[in-house]
Design a protein around this motif. Structure first.
Motif, PDB file in Angstrom:
ATOM      1  N   GLN A 102      -1.589 -97.577  89.750  1.00 48.11           N
ATOM      2  CA  GLN A 102      -2.569 -98.658  89.773  1.00 48.11           C
ATOM      3  C   GLN A 102      -3.989 -98.114  89.961  1.00 48.11           C
ATOM      4  O   GLN A 102      -4.966 -98.804  89.647  1.00 48.11           O
ATOM      5  CB  GLN A 102      -2.240 -99.652  90.885  1.00 48.11           C
ATOM      6  CG  GLN A 102      -0.987-100.465  90.612  1.00 48.11           C
ATOM      7  CD  GLN A 102      -0.627-101.389  91.754  1.00 48.11           C
ATOM      8  OE1 GLN A 102      -0.863-101.076  92.919  1.00 48.11           O
ATOM      9  NE2 GLN A 102      -0.052-102.538  91.434  1.00 48.11           N
ATOM     10  N   TYR A 103      -4.083 -96.911  90.484  1.00 47.85           N
ATOM     11  CA  TYR A 103      -5.396 -96.295  90.674  1.00 47.85           C
ATOM     12  C   TYR A 103      -5.923 -95.635  89.402  1.00 47.85           C
ATOM     13  O   TYR A 103      -7.040 -95.107  89.388  1.00 47.85           O
ATOM     14  CB  TYR A 103      -5.332 -95.257  91.798  1.00 47.85           C
ATOM     15  CG  TYR A 103      -4.811 -95.795  93.111  1.00 47.85           C
ATOM     16  CD1 TYR A 103      -5.147 -97.078  93.555  1.00 47.85           C
ATOM     17  CD2 TYR A 103      -3.970 -95.032  93.920  1.00 47.85           C
ATOM     18  CE1 TYR A 103      -4.667 -97.581  94.754  1.00 47.85           C
ATOM     19  CE2 TYR A 103      -3.487 -95.521  95.120  1.00 47.85           C
ATOM     20  CZ  TYR A 103      -3.842 -96.795  95.532  1.00 47.85           C
ATOM     21  OH  TYR A 103      -3.357 -97.282  96.723  1.00 47.85           O
ATOM     22  N   SER A 104      -5.101 -95.638  88.345  1.00 46.65           N
ATOM     23  CA  SER A 104      -5.506 -95.031  87.075  1.00 46.65           C
ATOM     24  C   SER A 104      -5.754 -96.146  86.066  1.00 46.65           C
ATOM     25  O   SER A 104      -4.803 -96.790  85.600  1.00 46.65           O
ATOM     26  CB  SER A 104      -4.405 -94.092  86.563  1.00 46.65           C
ATOM     27  OG  SER A 104      -4.159 -93.053  87.483  1.00 46.65           O
ATOM     28  N   PRO A 105      -6.991 -96.409  85.696  1.00 47.91           N
ATOM     29  CA  PRO A 105      -7.285 -97.553  84.820  1.00 47.91           C
ATOM     30  C   PRO A 105      -6.855 -97.336  83.381  1.00 47.91           C
ATOM     31  O   PRO A 105      -6.817 -96.213  82.884  1.00 47.91           O
ATOM     32  CB  PRO A 105      -8.811 -97.687  84.917  1.00 47.91           C
ATOM     33  CG  PRO A 105      -9.277 -96.304  85.256  1.00 47.91           C
ATOM     34  CD  PRO A 105      -8.202 -95.709  86.121  1.00 47.91           C
ATOM     35  N   GLY A 106      -6.502 -98.426  82.735  1.00 42.77           N
ATOM     36  CA  GLY A 106      -6.309 -98.485  81.294  1.00 42.77           C
ATOM     37  C   GLY A 106      -7.367 -99.415  80.768  1.00 42.77           C
ATOM     38  O   GLY A 106      -8.534 -99.044  80.642  1.00 42.77           O
ATOM     39  N   ASN A 107      -6.985-100.659  80.503  1.00 47.16           N
ATOM     40  CA  ASN A 107      -7.953-101.697  80.188  1.00 47.16           C
ATOM     41  C   ASN A 107      -8.900-101.862  81.380  1.00 47.16           C
ATOM     42  O   ASN A 107      -8.449-102.104  82.502  1.00 47.16           O
ATOM     43  CB  ASN A 107      -7.207-103.011  79.921  1.00 47.16           C
ATOM     44  CG  ASN A 107      -8.133-104.160  79.566  1.00 47.16           C
ATOM     45  OD1 ASN A 107      -9.352-104.035  79.590  1.00 47.16           O
ATOM     46  ND2 ASN A 107      -7.551-105.296  79.239  1.00 47.16           N
ATOM     47  N   PRO A 108     -10.223-101.696  81.181  1.00 40.91           N
ATOM     48  CA  PRO A 108     -11.158-101.818  82.304  1.00 40.91           C
ATOM     49  C   PRO A 108     -11.056-103.159  83.029  1.00 40.91           C
ATOM     50  O   PRO A 108     -11.423-103.261  84.202  1.00 40.91           O
ATOM     51  CB  PRO A 108     -12.533-101.660  81.644  1.00 40.91           C
ATOM     52  CG  PRO A 108     -12.264-100.915  80.382  1.00 40.91           C
ATOM     53  CD  PRO A 108     -10.911-101.366  79.924  1.00 40.91           C
ATOM     54  N   LYS A 109     -10.536-104.162  82.339  1.00 41.81           N
ATOM     55  CA  LYS A 109     -10.386-105.487  82.948  1.00 41.81           C
ATOM     56  C   LYS A 109      -8.990-105.687  83.548  1.00 41.81           C
ATOM     57  O   LYS A 109      -8.687-106.768  84.054  1.00 41.81           O
ATOM     58  CB  LYS A 109     -10.659-106.570  81.903  1.00 41.81           C
ATOM     59  CG  LYS A 109     -12.080-106.535  81.350  1.00 41.81           C
ATOM     60  CD  LYS A 109     -12.272-107.624  80.302  1.00 41.81           C
ATOM     61  CE  LYS A 109     -13.690-107.591  79.725  1.00 41.81           C
ATOM     62  NZ  LYS A 109     -13.881-108.618  78.658  1.00 41.81           N
ATOM     63  N   HIS A 163     -10.394 -95.832  76.352  1.00 43.84           N
ATOM     64  CA  HIS A 163      -9.782 -96.396  77.558  1.00 43.84           C
ATOM     65  C   HIS A 163      -8.292 -96.141  77.640  1.00 43.84           C
ATOM     66  O   HIS A 163      -7.724 -96.121  78.731  1.00 43.84           O
ATOM     67  CB  HIS A 163     -10.041 -97.903  77.618  1.00 43.84           C
ATOM     68  CG  HIS A 163     -11.484 -98.278  77.722  1.00 43.84           C
ATOM     69  ND1 HIS A 163     -12.284 -97.846  78.766  1.00 43.84           N
ATOM     70  CD2 HIS A 163     -12.279 -99.045  76.928  1.00 43.84           C
ATOM     71  CE1 HIS A 163     -13.502 -98.325  78.614  1.00 43.84           C
ATOM     72  NE2 HIS A 163     -13.528 -99.054  77.496  1.00 43.84           N
ATOM     73  N   LYS A 164      -7.632 -95.960  76.491  1.00 43.64           N
ATOM     74  CA  LYS A 164      -6.189 -95.732  76.441  1.00 43.64           C
ATOM     75  C   LYS A 164      -5.424 -96.769  77.271  1.00 43.64           C
ATOM     76  O   LYS A 164      -4.744 -96.442  78.256  1.00 43.64           O
ATOM     77  CB  LYS A 164      -5.843 -94.314  76.889  1.00 43.64           C
ATOM     78  CG  LYS A 164      -6.410 -93.238  75.956  1.00 43.64           C
ATOM     79  CD  LYS A 164      -6.099 -91.847  76.444  1.00 43.64           C
ATOM     80  CE  LYS A 164      -6.434 -90.792  75.396  1.00 43.64           C
ATOM     81  NZ  LYS A 164      -7.818 -90.817  74.917  1.00 43.64           N
ATOM     82  N   PRO A 165      -5.511 -98.043  76.893  1.00 49.52           N
ATOM     83  CA  PRO A 165      -4.831 -99.091  77.670  1.00 49.52           C
ATOM     84  C   PRO A 165      -3.322 -98.911  77.679  1.00 49.52           C
ATOM     85  O   PRO A 165      -2.728 -98.379  76.747  1.00 49.52           O
ATOM     86  CB  PRO A 165      -5.232-100.386  76.951  1.00 49.52           C
ATOM     87  CG  PRO A 165      -5.640 -99.961  75.578  1.00 49.52           C
ATOM     88  CD  PRO A 165      -6.223 -98.596  75.727  1.00 49.52           C
ATOM     89  N   TYR A 166      -2.722 -99.368  78.764  1.00 46.81           N
ATOM     90  CA  TYR A 166      -1.272 -99.321  78.910  1.00 46.81           C
ATOM     91  C   TYR A 166      -0.620-100.346  77.988  1.00 46.81           C
ATOM     92  O   TYR A 166      -1.141-101.448  77.805  1.00 46.81           O
ATOM     93  CB  TYR A 166      -0.882 -99.634  80.349  1.00 46.81           C
ATOM     94  CG  TYR A 166      -1.388 -98.654  81.378  1.00 46.81           C
ATOM     95  CD1 TYR A 166      -0.726 -97.457  81.614  1.00 46.81           C
ATOM     96  CD2 TYR A 166      -2.525 -98.933  82.135  1.00 46.81           C
ATOM     97  CE1 TYR A 166      -1.180 -96.560  82.574  1.00 46.81           C
ATOM     98  CE2 TYR A 166      -2.986 -98.047  83.105  1.00 46.81           C
ATOM     99  CZ  TYR A 166      -2.311 -96.859  83.319  1.00 46.81           C
ATOM    100  OH  TYR A 166      -2.758 -95.967  84.258  1.00 46.81           O
ATOM    101  N   LEU A 167       0.546 -99.997  77.459  1.00 50.47           N
ATOM    102  CA  LEU A 167       1.254-100.937  76.597  1.00 50.47           C
ATOM    103  C   LEU A 167       1.522-102.257  77.322  1.00 50.47           C
ATOM    104  O   LEU A 167       1.418-103.339  76.738  1.00 50.47           O
ATOM    105  CB  LEU A 167       2.568-100.329  76.115  1.00 50.47           C
ATOM    106  CG  LEU A 167       3.428-101.219  75.211  1.00 50.47           C
ATOM    107  CD1 LEU A 167       2.695-101.560  73.911  1.00 50.47           C
ATOM    108  CD2 LEU A 167       4.767-100.560  74.901  1.00 50.47           C
TER     109      LEU A 167
END
Length: 320
Positions: free
Chosen positions: A164-171, A97-101
């Motif tokens: 905002q259209y590019s997801p990191g954490n799916p939630k 998922h490569k979540p944002y910091l």
């Protein structure tokens, strides 16, 4: 009147992170000297924004120390939250998922920034002054941490682009929306990073221009909404994509015509290696990339002067 600056920023990270979701290699280190030599040919000074896996690669460390010693470039900080210590899982598979910091709890954000800053400064024996956020995700808390740890210049803002259209954490709610951010450099307002303020942190946004006119963008976005799609207007970056040298020149020229006192180029370190990215997958792609870079750098050398982010910052402070 002095020439505008040409700022080269390289997100210096592992090989083909677009596709490698379970492992990280750093073979692209060995392809950086060729690019460095091209930059030096035109007296340009790249900024290698360095993340964790590169900072612990002995060959990259040797390369970067040489750049620092010869004052032919700069090392800055780049942070990918999902693999930068200390590791604290945020999703069921952070590597995928490569979540944002900025999606992590505040204490985790702080510990990661602190760890990377100390690692880079101890490894390269120089103060870290410049920074770019991983996946371009930035906010007020992140900016405050950079100021606390002594950074003076950031280059995470991508004007006209909504992540905002590019997801990191799916939630989560995606990345940062830069649609209404300034296009030229500015000292940020710590309470609202989209506005100019009096903080010590200089923001140097990427050089980006709309692909279409304002009328066409409005029409396209309206059409997308009717189709249930969400995306930012199409833009061109000062960034190679293979055979796009004339487009890069147009982007740079439009920015200079608008009175910008710099243009900012970016690429990933892995894109200098065959197979290191989806865009440049073969040796022929790499040769085309270097043909484009040669033409672009030659063209820009007549219109700009090469500066690192820290040098550009010092010039801005001197003019305040």
């Amino acid at each position: 009147m002095s020439k505008p600056a040409f700022i080269i920023t390289i997100d210096t990270e592992g090989d083909n992170l677009w596709q490698n979701h379970d492992r990280i290699s750093t073979k692209n280190t060995h392809y950086l000297p060729r690019f460095q030599a091209l930059c030096e040919k035109y007296a340009f000074k790249p900024v290698y924004l360095t993340n964790y896996e590169m900072a612990i690669d002995p060959d990259y460390v040797a390369f970067a120390r040489d750049v620092i010693a010869r004052e032919t470039g700069e090392i800055g900080m780049h942070l990918h939250a999902w693999n930068s210590p200390p590791l604290e899982p945020l999703t069921d598979d952070d590597w995928r998922h490569k979540p944002y910091l900025i999606e992590y709890p505040a204490e985790h954000i702080r510990s990661k920034v602190e760890f990377m800053t100390h690692l880079l400064e101890e490894t390269f024996q120089t103060k870290m002054l410049s920074h770019r956020a991983g996946r371009w995700a930035f906010n007020e808390y992140y900016a405050a941490l950079l100021i606390e740890f002594g950074y003076v210049v950031d280059c995470s803002v991508t004007p006209k682009v909504n992540w905002q259209y590019s997801p990191g954490n799916p939630k989560g709610s995606g990345g940062t929306n830069y649609t209404d951010f300034p296009e030229q450099s500015y000292f940020i307002d710590e309470r609202n990073i989209a506005k100019k303020g009096n903080s010590p942190l200089l923001e140097v946004p990427m050089t980006i221009q709309y692909k279409h006119s304002a009328v066409m963008n409005a029409f396209k976005q309206g059409y997308d909404r009717l189709r249930g799609k969400r995306r930012s207007p199409s833009v061109h970056w000062l960034r190679p994509s293979g055979g796009n040298v004339e487009m890069m020149k147009r982007v740079a020229q439009k920015s200079l015509d608008e009175g910008h006192d710099y243009v900012e180029f970016m690429l990933h370190s892995s894109e200098f290696m065959p197979g290191g990215s989806p865009t440049f997958s073969t040796e022929q792609h790499i040769e085309t990339l270097y043909q484009d870079l040669e033409q672009l750098f030659s063209w820009l050398s007549k219109r700009t002067v090469g500066k690192t982010l820290a040098e550009y910052y010092r010039d801005k402070v001197a003019k305040k």
